[in-house]
Design a protein around this motif. Sequence first.
Motif, mmCIF file in Angstrom:
data_model
loop_
_atom_site.group_PDB
_atom_site.id
_atom_site.type_symbol
_atom_site.label_atom_id
_atom_site.label_comp_id
_atom_site.label_asym_id
_atom_site.label_seq_id
_atom_site.Cartn_x
_atom_site.Cartn_y
_atom_site.Cartn_z
ATOM 1 N N THR A 293 -5.231 8.530 18.420
ATOM 2 C CA THR A 293 -4.608 8.011 16.993
ATOM 3 C C THR A 293 -3.893 8.467 16.303
ATOM 4 N N SER B 138 -0.539 8.014 5.143
ATOM 5 C CA SER B 138 -1.429 7.100 3.954
ATOM 6 C C SER B 138 -0.110 6.132 2.950
ATOM 7 N N CYS C 121 1.054 3.415 5.566
ATOM 8 C CA CYS C 121 -0.073 2.218 5.781
ATOM 9 C C CYS C 121 -0.259 1.464 4.552
ATOM 10 N N LEU D 278 0.550 -2.126 5.504
ATOM 11 C CA LEU D 278 -0.645 -3.448 4.853
ATOM 12 C C LEU D 278 -0.017 -4.430 3.492
ATOM 13 N N PHE E 69 2.594 -6.371 5.999
ATOM 14 C CA PHE E 69 1.713 -7.246 6.996
ATOM 15 C C PHE E 69 1.144 -8.742 5.817
ATOM 16 N N GLU E 70 0.385 -8.407 4.867
ATOM 17 C CA GLU E 70 -0.354 -9.913 3.964
ATOM 18 C C GLU E 70 0.438 -10.638 3.672
ATOM 19 N N VAL F 32 1.850 -12.735 6.502
ATOM 20 C CA VAL F 32 0.765 -13.892 6.549
ATOM 21 C C VAL F 32 0.915 -15.077 5.550
ATOM 22 N N PHE G 265 -1.861 1.578 16.042
ATOM 23 C CA PHE G 265 -2.934 0.162 14.784
ATOM 24 C C PHE G 265 -3.139 -0.476 16.617
ATOM 25 N N ILE H 258 -6.687 1.457 17.751
ATOM 26 C CA ILE H 258 -7.584 1.432 16.283
ATOM 27 C C ILE H 258 -7.135 -0.131 16.496
ATOM 28 N N ASP I 70 -5.636 -12.182 12.337
ATOM 29 C CA ASP I 70 -4.420 -11.520 11.051
ATOM 30 C C ASP I 70 -5.590 -10.560 9.979
ATOM 31 N N VAL J 97 -5.512 -7.082 12.130
ATOM 32 C CA VAL J 97 -4.849 -6.299 11.841
ATOM 33 C C VAL J 97 -4.570 -5.209 10.658
ATOM 34 N N THR J 98 -4.929 -6.198 9.808
ATOM 35 C CA THR J 98 -5.918 -5.712 7.724
ATOM 36 C C THR J 98 -6.600 -4.755 8.744
ATOM 37 N N ILE K 94 -5.115 -1.284 9.776
ATOM 38 C CA ILE K 94 -4.223 -0.947 9.064
ATOM 39 C C ILE K 94 -5.361 -0.185 7.801
ATOM 40 N N LYS K 95 -6.443 -0.683 7.558
ATOM 41 C CA LYS K 95 -6.865 0.636 6.812
ATOM 42 C C LYS K 95 -8.016 1.203 7.370
ATOM 43 N N LEU L 64 -6.762 3.444 9.806
ATOM 44 C CA LEU L 64 -5.970 4.184 9.700
ATOM 45 C C LEU L 64 -5.678 5.049 8.323
ATOM 46 N N MET L 65 -5.349 4.440 6.968
ATOM 47 C CA MET L 65 -5.363 4.841 5.867
ATOM 48 C C MET L 65 -6.716 5.255 5.451
#
Lengths: 121, 344
Positions: A34, A87, A90, A94, A97-98, A101, B74, B77, B317, B320-321, B324-325, B327-328
């Motif tokens: 990963t 990061s 990412c 993020l 994505f938000e 959505v 992703f 995870i 949703d 998925v959020t 991502i967090k 991995l961060m």
Amino acid sequence: MESEGKKRILEVLQLDDAKDETCRTFVMHGEDHTLGNSLRYMVMKNPVVEFCGYNVPHPSEDKINFRIQTKTQPAVDVLRQGLRDLSGACEHILATFEEAVDKCKKKQNEEVEKMDMEASL
Amino acid sequence: MEQAMEKIRTRVSLEEHDVKDVHSTDFPGTYQGYDDSWNQKKFEKNFKIDVKRLTDSEMEFDMIGIDTAIANAFRRILLSEVPTVAVEKVFIYNNTSIIQDEVLAHRLGLIPICADPRLFEYRTEDQEEPTEMDTIEFQLKVRCMKNTHAPKDATDPDELFKDHKVLTKHMKWIPIGNQADLYGKNAFRPVHDDILIAKLRPGQEIDCRVHCVKGIGKDHAKFSPVATASYRLLPEIKLVKTVEGDLAELLQTCFSSGVIEVEESNGVKRARVADARRDMCSRNVFRHEELKDCITLTRVRDHFIFSVESTGVLPPDVLVTEAIKVLMSKCRAFVTEMHEQRSK
């Protein structure tokens, strides 16, 4: 993973000539493909990198060996840069994505309202 | 030449006998005249997400402008590193059913529990007693009885017996500490109340208490928050020659429904690519000698069609959020670790 916060999650193997900072093998504990593969991609995107690869030494050992060889820069700096780039990517993913959505939910709400309006007419 | 190079860089080719250009090659030094070094601004400009479908349990979205390495992270995870709450310990006081204790415990473990894992902490190994911060407790106490009011000629177990099916609705939440004040009276329950745990006959009884803890799918699959999480690359179909007449109809049958449309104008039937997205990339078209050269099949390397199906523990949703967090936070943990090691 989170529970072993005190344990060292990163080791630097002392295989190479310690004076030559451009080659290093890092052992990342608790990680697998990963982070391994996504970080390898990011590090390879750096133009000063000559070689970057990782392997999982054994499936029952929870760690990866992560190797970096560069042309000039210290390998440690390149690894840090790779982690920061990843990061940073990412963060943007993020946020995007938000936003997407929220947009989709808004659209769905509007459609429901529209249907309610039509039904009441 | 340049076109061919662009194709290798941006497409995965599906050919008759093999799939070509599978690996990403866009690294600095591979191609002359391309700047392939990482550039956040360029990435932000090209990156797109489009949510196609979103319900309480499922979602489909397109993620465009990113490499497989990261998209796959992703996915991985989602399957194994986004935390959820599941049954970890079962205390059996009485079990006279035909299901053995260990099988019962395993079945209880796999029941999705509706509880937000973000409210809880991981249980540490050396910890003896459960606390309100890391454990949710349920009681399952069911005893089967004969139904005295059943008609004489009844044969259906539903009529003959009371409580002969042990369902998830029988699991009663027992708040620990101040959980009831913090989260409300009916905060935690199994996602579905009609999952069959065991069957009983009159006189048989199951009496147990279960402790649910926070965990991740890597440790045990019961903690996985998704039923499935997968992606596929966007298919691209190009007609290089016009296909007419019966061949057009044959071409249509080579693909999933809705991919190829046959239009008729002036009495001539002609094939047209209507919606390549619907194709499942069977490559059936290559079985027909006369159609082989009329078409090129590729997939767009950086266009991922994600499909995430939640077990119902959290909306897709949110999953998925969270992914991502995760991995961060992995990246940040290593950056901090490097900083600490250097200052030592």
